[in-house]
Scaffold this motif. Structure first.
Motif, PDB file in Angstrom:
ATOM      1  N   UNK A 107       0.836  -1.359  -0.016  1.00  0.00           N
ATOM      2  CA  UNK A 107       0.015   0.150  -0.049  1.00  0.00           C
ATOM      3  C   UNK A 107       0.996   1.204   0.196  1.00  0.00           C
ATOM      4  N   UNK A 108       0.165   2.272  -0.188  1.00  0.00           N
ATOM      5  CA  UNK A 108       0.889   3.554  -0.198  1.00  0.00           C
ATOM      6  C   UNK A 108       0.300   5.002  -0.497  1.00  0.00           C
ATOM      7  N   UNK A 109       0.656   6.079  -0.032  1.00  0.00           N
ATOM      8  CA  UNK A 109       0.156   7.335  -0.246  1.00  0.00           C
ATOM      9  C   UNK A 109       0.173   8.034  -1.711  1.00  0.00           C
ATOM     10  N   UNK A 110      -0.609   8.666  -2.019  1.00  0.00           N
ATOM     11  CA  UNK A 110      -0.192   9.642  -3.297  1.00  0.00           C
ATOM     12  C   UNK A 110      -0.582  11.178  -2.467  1.00  0.00           C
ATOM     13  N   UNK A 111       0.596  11.660  -2.489  1.00  0.00           N
ATOM     14  CA  UNK A 111       0.675  13.235  -2.174  1.00  0.00           C
ATOM     15  C   UNK A 111       1.393  13.462  -0.819  1.00  0.00           C
ATOM     16  N   UNK A 112       2.052  12.652  -0.199  1.00  0.00           N
ATOM     17  CA  UNK A 112       2.854  12.591   0.929  1.00  0.00           C
ATOM     18  C   UNK A 112       3.849  13.733   0.786  1.00  0.00           C
ATOM     19  N   UNK A 113       4.038  14.906   1.352  1.00  0.00           N
ATOM     20  CA  UNK A 113       5.081  15.781   1.472  1.00  0.00           C
ATOM     21  C   UNK A 113       4.993  16.600   0.281  1.00  0.00           C
ATOM     22  N   UNK A 114       3.832  16.601  -0.521  1.00  0.00           N
ATOM     23  CA  UNK A 114       3.879  17.394  -1.828  1.00  0.00           C
ATOM     24  C   UNK A 114       3.618  18.881  -1.493  1.00  0.00           C
ATOM     25  N   UNK A 115       3.030  19.215   0.078  1.00  0.00           N
ATOM     26  CA  UNK A 115       2.984  20.673   0.437  1.00  0.00           C
ATOM     27  C   UNK A 115       1.303  20.963   0.577  1.00  0.00           C
ATOM     28  N   UNK A 116       0.674  19.827   0.028  1.00  0.00           N
ATOM     29  CA  UNK A 116      -0.768  20.026   0.203  1.00  0.00           C
ATOM     30  C   UNK A 116      -1.266  19.594   1.455  1.00  0.00           C
ATOM     31  N   UNK A 117      -2.285  20.030   2.131  1.00  0.00           N
ATOM     32  CA  UNK A 117      -2.544  19.351   3.554  1.00  0.00           C
ATOM     33  C   UNK A 117      -3.323  18.166   3.389  1.00  0.00           C
ATOM     34  N   UNK A 118      -3.684  17.593   2.302  1.00  0.00           N
ATOM     35  CA  UNK A 118      -4.323  16.203   2.403  1.00  0.00           C
ATOM     36  C   UNK A 118      -3.649  15.527   1.347  1.00  0.00           C
ATOM     37  N   UNK A 119      -4.055  14.107   1.273  1.00  0.00           N
ATOM     38  CA  UNK A 119      -3.578  13.019   0.480  1.00  0.00           C
ATOM     39  C   UNK A 119      -4.560  12.675  -0.651  1.00  0.00           C
ATOM     40  N   UNK A 120      -4.125  12.521  -1.824  1.00  0.00           N
ATOM     41  CA  UNK A 120      -4.828  11.908  -2.964  1.00  0.00           C
ATOM     42  C   UNK A 120      -5.217  10.662  -2.895  1.00  0.00           C
ATOM     43  N   UNK A 121      -4.421   9.722  -2.161  1.00  0.00           N
ATOM     44  CA  UNK A 121      -4.826   8.641  -1.910  1.00  0.00           C
ATOM     45  C   UNK A 121      -4.057   8.348  -0.219  1.00  0.00           C
ATOM     46  N   UNK A 122      -4.519   7.614   0.571  1.00  0.00           N
ATOM     47  CA  UNK A 122      -4.317   7.424   2.114  1.00  0.00           C
ATOM     48  C   UNK A 122      -3.131   6.125   2.091  1.00  0.00           C
ATOM     49  N   UNK A 123      -2.418   6.103   3.199  1.00  0.00           N
ATOM     50  CA  UNK A 123      -1.329   5.217   3.650  1.00  0.00           C
ATOM     51  C   UNK A 123      -1.811   3.670   3.047  1.00  0.00           C
ATOM     52  N   UNK A 124      -3.043   3.364   3.270  1.00  0.00           N
ATOM     53  CA  UNK A 124      -3.483   2.100   3.071  1.00  0.00           C
ATOM     54  C   UNK A 124      -4.080   1.748   1.942  1.00  0.00           C
ATOM     55  N   UNK A 125      -3.958   2.777   1.090  1.00  0.00           N
ATOM     56  CA  UNK A 125      -4.671   2.376  -0.365  1.00  0.00           C
ATOM     57  C   UNK A 125      -3.837   1.427  -1.117  1.00  0.00           C
ATOM     58  N   UNK A 126      -4.242   0.469  -1.784  1.00  0.00           N
ATOM     59  CA  UNK A 126      -3.401  -0.640  -2.820  1.00  0.00           C
ATOM     60  C   UNK A 126      -2.458   0.073  -3.357  1.00  0.00           C
ATOM     61  N   UNK A 127      -1.146  -0.127  -3.717  1.00  0.00           N
ATOM     62  CA  UNK A 127      -0.518   0.259  -4.692  1.00  0.00           C
ATOM     63  C   UNK A 127      -0.793  -0.163  -6.105  1.00  0.00           C
ATOM     64  N   UNK A 128      -0.340   0.634  -6.944  1.00  0.00           N
ATOM     65  CA  UNK A 128      -0.658   0.481  -8.545  1.00  0.00           C
ATOM     66  C   UNK A 128      -0.187  -1.009  -9.048  1.00  0.00           C
ATOM     67  N   UNK A 129       0.855  -1.366  -8.411  1.00  0.00           N
ATOM     68  CA  UNK A 129       1.553  -2.409  -9.058  1.00  0.00           C
ATOM     69  C   UNK A 129       1.451  -3.797  -8.146  1.00  0.00           C
ATOM     70  N   UNK A 130       0.580  -3.678  -7.086  1.00  0.00           N
ATOM     71  CA  UNK A 130       0.824  -5.010  -6.068  1.00  0.00           C
ATOM     72  C   UNK A 130       0.128  -6.128  -6.622  1.00  0.00           C
ATOM     73  N   UNK A 131       0.524  -7.337  -6.611  1.00  0.00           N
ATOM     74  CA  UNK A 131      -0.419  -8.331  -6.752  1.00  0.00           C
ATOM     75  C   UNK A 131      -1.448  -8.362  -5.709  1.00  0.00           C
ATOM     76  N   UNK A 132      -2.538  -9.150  -5.899  1.00  0.00           N
ATOM     77  CA  UNK A 132      -3.811  -9.396  -4.976  1.00  0.00           C
ATOM     78  C   UNK A 132      -4.214 -10.835  -5.181  1.00  0.00           C
ATOM     79  N   UNK A 133      -5.505 -10.997  -4.406  1.00  0.00           N
ATOM     80  CA  UNK A 133      -6.221 -12.241  -4.519  1.00  0.00           C
ATOM     81  C   UNK A 133      -6.765 -12.730  -3.158  1.00  0.00           C
ATOM     82  N   UNK A 134      -7.997 -12.887  -3.088  1.00  0.00           N
ATOM     83  CA  UNK A 134      -8.770 -13.511  -1.985  1.00  0.00           C
ATOM     84  C   UNK A 134      -7.897 -14.869  -1.812  1.00  0.00           C
ATOM     85  N   UNK A 135      -7.495 -15.110  -0.518  1.00  0.00           N
ATOM     86  CA  UNK A 135      -6.961 -16.318  -0.082  1.00  0.00           C
ATOM     87  C   UNK A 135      -5.518 -16.550  -0.699  1.00  0.00           C
ATOM     88  N   UNK A 136      -5.033 -15.314  -1.393  1.00  0.00           N
ATOM     89  CA  UNK A 136      -3.550 -15.385  -1.893  1.00  0.00           C
ATOM     90  C   UNK A 136      -2.866 -14.424  -0.974  1.00  0.00           C
TER      91      UNK A 136
END
Length: 406
Positions: A268-297
């Motif tokens: 997981x990872x954020x979009x917007x950390x330390x960019x200077x804006x007060x908020x994040x486009x995606x939060x710390x727990x949001x799935x990263x664009x590249x990550x593999x996934x899968x129920x039971x995997x």
């Protein structure tokens, strides 16, 4: 191969003997292998789970690198690692890093047990240096970078001891059998946790006509992981960076993270950390664009870093994971021509997520010294929750929660 009882291996060359598992890796004529075994398959080559994105230290950040960099470690902040260290720093726990090598001389890595470390790569260069590249040192810093030296970064479990199990030579992969041998070594040296930020795809059901090789790989892997867990070593593995649905991919098995025993970690990872804006486009727990996934995997999601590749900010690298690195100067042939240089850099991948979980496991075990691997796993899973609004397929039991696990 799995030798028949009383098999004569004199016509074969044994490359890796895997005691306790009933497997050996050999070279020789296939007819000879088949005549002496109850099952065999080609030895697939595994690769480092190279970061999906990475960045050298930018010029505008270099001036701060002699000072503590905790403020740039969004992963440690979100996991409340400084607060966790009020409970334990992971003292008395041993973590094996099965990777490209650990820079034991890095100023932020001061507890690498070289006596227990081992080079499996076959390059003859020994241990304690990142001869296979910076990857293993970056992973190690995420686990156990020193938090008391007033410099650099902090690790999730800075009190833990590291063991360097170097399986990758520079620029090359590692045979599956070598990875299994490194797992066995981790068990032999009483490692409490073994981190594997690496992987490969091998045929699951379809190979030639009968699918027997896929079944063979799964059997060997599960034997090794089950043995490790029974002997007291929890194996933590990166899920991979292909953006693949592992649950519904019927053609390939993802090695080693699809083993039935052990923890498979998505990123997981954020979009917007330390960019200077007060908020994040995606939060710390949001799935990263590249990550593999899968129920039971997937067993857990953890901070691994993210990036907006379509609309990158000037400060896009701050959404990656900052950790220790060390690299050698090499010539065009890859030969070392200078000493190692030690610094810090950003990278994102499930390779960075897995060591955050390995460090968390070390903290749980340090706070509960009598816990078995199953109990450590249970503590991590029971403390985790799937973030609201996100698909469980990316998280398994949920997003890593270190304080609740403690």
């Amino acid at each position: 191969m799995r030798p028949e009882q009383g098999a004569d291996l004199s016509s074969l060359t044994v490359q890796e003997d895997l005691p306790g598992l009933g497997y050996v890796a050999v070279t020789g004529r296939e007819a000879d292998v088949e005549s002496e075994s109850v099952g065999y398959a080609p030895d697939p080559i595994l690769e480092l789970d190279e970061p999906a994105v990475d960045s050298a230290v930018p010029d505008d950040a270099s001036e701060s690198l002699d000072e503590p960099l905790v403020g740039l470690q969004w992963d440690k902040q979100d996991l409340s690692i400084p607060a966790a260290h009020d409970v334990t720093r992971g003292e008395g726990v041993r973590v094996a890093v099965i990777d490209s090598g650990i820079a034991a001389d890095h100023p932020d890595l001061d507890d690498v047990n070289l006596d227990l470390s081992k080079n499996f790569s076959g390059d003859g260069l020994g241990v304690g240096y990142p001869y296979g590249g910076y990857h293993g040192t970056h992973v190690s810093g995420i686990i156990a970078a020193n938090d008391q030296n007033e410099t650099g970064v902090l690790g999730t479990a800075p009190g833990a001891e590291l063991v360097d199990c170097r399986v990758f030579p520079y620029g090359e992969g590692a045979p599956f059998s070598v990875i299994l041998a490194a797992i066995l070594h981790s068990v032999e040296v009483d490692a409490d946790v073994a981190n594997m930020s690496l992987g490969a795809y091998a045929p699951r059901r379809a190979y030639v006509d009968d699918g027997r090789f896929g079944q063979f790989y799964g059997g060997a892997l599960n034997s090794a992981l089950t043995h490790a867990k029974q002997e007291g070593t929890l194996v933590v593995m990166s899920a991979g960076n292909s953006g693949a649905d592992l649950q519904h991919d019927g053609q390939w098995i993802s090695l080693p993270n699809e083993g039935a025993t052990g923890l498979s970690i998505s990123a997981t990872g954020p979009i917007g950390f330390g960019w200077g804006d007060p908020g994040l486009e995606s939060d710390y727990a949001s799935p990263a664009f590249y990550t593999n996934y899968g129920t039971n995997a997937i067993d857990l999601g953890a901070p691994g870093g993210d990036a907006d590749l379509e609309f990158p900010s000037q400060y896009w690298y701050l959404d990656l994971v900052l950790s220790t690195v060390a690299e050698f100067e090499r010539n065009e042939d890859g030969e070392i021509i200078g000493d190692a240089s030690y610094s810090y850099s950003w990278a994102a991948g499930t390779s960075m997520a897995a060591p955050n979980v390995s460090g968390a496991a070390a903290l749980v075990l340090a706070n509960n010294p009598g816990y078995s691997p199953a109990q450590v796993e249970s503590a991590l899973k029971e403390a985790a929750d799937v973030p609201s609004g996100y698909d469980k397929a990316y998280y398994g039991s949920g997003y890593l929660n270190v304080l609740d696990a403690l």
